[in-house]
Write a protein that holds these residues in place. Structure first.
Motif, PDB file in Angstrom:
ATOM      1  N   ASN A  40      38.909  20.473  15.551  1.00 36.12           N
ATOM      2  CA  ASN A  40      39.066  21.761  16.233  1.00 36.12           C
ATOM      3  C   ASN A  40      38.871  22.936  15.273  1.00 36.12           C
ATOM      4  O   ASN A  40      39.709  23.826  15.168  1.00 36.12           O
ATOM      5  CB  ASN A  40      40.442  21.839  16.901  1.00 36.12           C
ATOM      6  N   GLN A  41      37.738  22.893  14.591  1.00 33.71           N
ATOM      7  CA  GLN A  41      37.412  23.932  13.614  1.00 33.71           C
ATOM      8  C   GLN A  41      36.136  24.651  14.045  1.00 33.71           C
ATOM      9  O   GLN A  41      35.312  24.108  14.782  1.00 33.71           O
ATOM     10  CB  GLN A  41      37.212  23.318  12.237  1.00 33.71           C
ATOM     11  N   PRO A  42      35.955  25.889  13.563  1.00 34.83           N
ATOM     12  CA  PRO A  42      34.707  26.606  13.852  1.00 34.83           C
ATOM     13  C   PRO A  42      33.521  25.812  13.337  1.00 34.83           C
ATOM     14  O   PRO A  42      33.584  25.182  12.277  1.00 34.83           O
ATOM     15  CB  PRO A  42      34.869  27.924  13.094  1.00 34.83           C
ATOM     16  N   THR A  92      34.067  26.207  18.309  1.00 34.73           N
ATOM     17  CA  THR A  92      35.156  25.341  17.871  1.00 34.73           C
ATOM     18  C   THR A  92      34.880  23.905  18.308  1.00 34.73           C
ATOM     19  O   THR A  92      34.577  23.644  19.465  1.00 34.73           O
ATOM     20  CB  THR A  92      36.497  25.811  18.466  1.00 34.73           C
TER      21      THR A  92
END
Length: 293
Positions: A161-163, A168
């Motif tokens: 759940n990261q850019p 995302t």
């Protein structure tokens, strides 16, 4: 500290991300960003929160950059293949050559960087670093590969759940990291080399890493995290016909390494091993690099 995967991507062809495609989901309004295309090469400078003092002066296949008192900074240049929508094998035999004067003062590294899509993958081929060897203790060991006179450790790590290039997301990161850094901290390192990028991709595939996606980009990246430094990238070339030349070996898990490290050629510097590089280093982990992205 995990050097943030840089979710900024070269998008010169498209709009130009040097490795930094224009991903609105990645940069905040406070981030300082400069992208473009010059002489057929895409480039980007990105400075998280516009902090500290930074510069990037691009040329056709070259650039200079500097950074001080920053949170996270990157400058990169290369080729964007997103419009082709092809796997790396369809694009050709990709080779990157570089001639760089690199002066890290703290946490920084110099690498080949990029993404694939479907599946979404972020990748690094790390040639040198300052006071921290990425990706630290993060991820899984996937073997080694010997290419262009250097032996690299292959690792896989995960981002949750990261850019990313596509907003995302949860995605893997693939790494080839030289067992012996081509650079030392707090000094100017004269680094010149050839990287058979496609052969790293082949090695990752043989290690069970999925490289079936469409290739987004191949770029030379200079990055710093809470550090100072500068680089003079005198030349960077990316070819798809193997013309960068000079692969010394592409055998999977070959343990032999030719002693032609650039620093040995130029300055007679000692081959500092992993333990020496890490003595006294802070336990910075990958997530710190990505905080705030």
């Amino acid at each position: 500290m995990k050097l943030k995967g840089i979710q900024k991507i070269i998008g010169g062809t498209v709009s130009a991300m040097m490795i930094a495609a224009s991903i609105p989901a990645v940069a905040s309004a406070a981030d300082q960003q400069d992208r473009g295309n010059i002489g057929g090469y895409d480039y980007e400078m990105w400075n998280q929160n516009g902090q500290g003092q930074v510069s990037m002066n691009p040329g056709a296949g070259s650039f200079t950059c500097s950074w001080s008192n920053i949170e996270n900074f990157l400058a990169r240049m290369g080729k964007n293949y997103d419009s082709q929508k092809q796997n790396y094998k369809q694009i050709g035999n990709i080779v990157l050559t570089y001639d760089v004067e690199y002066t890290p003062r703290g946490n920084s590294y110099m690498c080949v960087y990029g993404w694939t899509r479907n599946p979404l993958v972020e990748y690094y081929i790390v040639e040198g670093w300052g006071d921290w060897r990425p990706p630290g203790n993060d991820g899984e060991n996937k073997g080694t590969v010997s290419l262009n006179g250097n032996t690299y450790d292959i690792r896989k790590s995960m981002r949750y759940n990261q850019p990313s290039l596509d907003g995302t997301a949860t995605f893997p990161q693939y790494w080839s990291v030289r067992q012996t850094s081509g650079s030392a901290n707090n000094q100017t390192n004269y680094m010149k080399g050839t990287i058979d990028v496609s052969k790293h991709f082949d090695a990752w595939s043989q290690a069970g890493l999925d490289m079936s996606g469409t290739l987004y980009e191949v770029s030379l990246n200079i990055e710093g995290y809470r550090s100072n430094g500068q680089a003079n990238v005198k030349s960077v070339t990316v070819s798809t016909d193997g013309s960068g030349g000079g692969a010394s070996s592409n055998d999977w898990n070959q343990g032999q390494e030719q002693n032609n490290d650039w620093n040995n050629w130029n300055n007679g510097q000692q081959n500092n091993d992993w333990n020496n590089w890490n003595n006294g280093q802070q336990n910075n982990d990958w997530n710190n690099w990505n905080n705030g992205q």
